[in-house]
Motif scaffolding. Structure first.
Motif: not given
Length: 387
Positions: A319-328
């Motif tokens: 499995a793949v855990l893909r974590i995205e955020d719009n941080g710094t």
């Protein structure tokens, strides 16, 4: 960590290897020296034959010419003496040597190399000794004799300085790791403990909500038990079980979402999965890894409104855990460093969160974790792959 049991054998093996290397170096340099000495002896023997064939009487009148014109290109010190070993001519030695000093040099040469007899064949059958050719080691041989010792000394000094530097770095890393682990422990315990204190205060002011509050308190108490289990399993090898990645991510998100307001964050956390994804692994540790990545994203958002998205994708297998955020964002030069123990881009960080994530994903589950992309103040994508 079974290699600790063999550390004594490792040290003995390294010592033996060092002795073999030193012995081989000394043997090889001595072999080269002996080869050069053999070549020098052949040259001196050739000159002895030339001198013997040139002289046609019981005198040494022609020796001066031969010594000055033929032997002048010799690179090693050489002395011609009479049959009584009294020095007569010499080359490649300091000028104006006294008789005593020249005799001392001659004796030193004889210790290094046996002198070659200058014999003249008299009347075709009897031999007449004209004298001896004494020769010593050239500057090249002397340098070669010292070379292995200089090399060994240089290597030893390098190893000593390297070992000292390694110890300083290791002790510094140890200190950072211990402090970091203590901080990580406090970090893990902080959320449920703070929540429990909050529930206690709410229970005092709203006793009518005791059933709801009791349920939340039980959740936080279970969380404390889970924290204890996490730390107990991080250093131990446990049997893998079937883990539903969808449910695991939903549980982590549900727990964090209820407590985000206490962090003063205006953040949305979304979990996206389209089909059931299962892997064989340690659910307790995987949830810890996911939580640390999400917390890292929360810290990257600062005080601004932000969004974190966790996407679960199936692999065959894994499995793949893909974590995205719009941080710094993360500078590209630091993409690999963020997973090192003790490295942190935060002014108050200890660099343990993502290093623990890497240990869980890579070392324990044989997976892979990396930063896929990151743009300053726009978007960061991190991916963890489980086999």
């Amino acid at each position: 960590m079974t290699w600790f049991r063999h550390i004594g054998n490792i040290k003995i093996g390294l010592l033996f290897l060092a002795l073999v290397i030193i012995g081989s170096l000394l043997w090889y340099s001595q072999w080269i020296v002996n080869r050069i000495r053999d070549d020098n002896r052949e040259i001196v023997s050739l000159y002895a034959e030339i001198i013997a064939n040139t002289v046609n009487e019981k005198s040494d009148e022609n020796l001066n010419f031969i010594f000055d014109e033929i032997i002048k290109k010799v690179r090693f010190p050489i002395i011609y003496s009479d049959p009584d070993n009294n020095p007569i001519y010499y080359r490649n030695l300091p000028e104006n040597l006294s008789s005593a000093a020249l005799l001392k040099e001659q004796k030193s040469m004889d210790i290094q190399n046996s002198p070659i007899i200058l014999e003249y064949l008299l009347n075709g059958d009897s031999k007449f000794t004209l004298g001896y050719l004494h020769y010593g080691d050239s500057a090249l041989i002397r340098q070669l004799e010292w070379l292995p010792y200089l090399e060994i000394g240089g290597i030893a000094l390098f190893i000593l300085l390297g070992f000292a530097g390694f110890n300083v770095i290791r002790n510094s890393e140890k200190q950072n790791i211990w402090v970091g682990m203590a901080r990580e422990t406090a970090h893990q315990l902080g959320t449920p403990v703070s929540a429990l204190l909050g529930w206690v205060e709410r229970l005092k002011s709203h006793p009518e909500d005791q059933e709801e509050i009791a349920g939340e308190m039980i959740t936080d108490l279970r969380r404390l038990d889970q924290v204890s289990e996490r730390f107990s399993k991080i250093g131990a090898k446990s049997a893998f079980q079937k883990v539903n990645m969808n449910l695991l991510a939903d549980d982590v998100a549900a727990y964090l979402l209820k407590r985000l307001p206490s962090l003063g964050k205006n953040i949305s956390l979304e979990i996206i999965h389209q089909e059931e994804v299962n892997i064989m692994g340690n659910g307790v540790l995987i949830s810890w890894a996911l939580e640390n990545i999400i917390r890292n994203s929360i810290d990257a958002l600062g005080k601004n409104k932000g969004k974190i998205t966790v996407i679960i994708l199936p692999l065959n297998p894994g499995a793949v855990l893909r974590i995205e955020d719009n941080g710094t964002g993360i500078d590209k030069s630091e993409w690999k460093n963020i997973f090192r123990a003790g490295f942190s881009t935060k002014s108050r960080g200890w660099g343990m969160g993502l290093s623990l994530v890497k240990r869980i994903v890579v070392d324990i589950h044989g997976g892979y974790i990396h930063v896929v992309e990151s743009s300053k103040n726009k978007k960061t994508v991190m991916e963890a792959r489980f086999k």
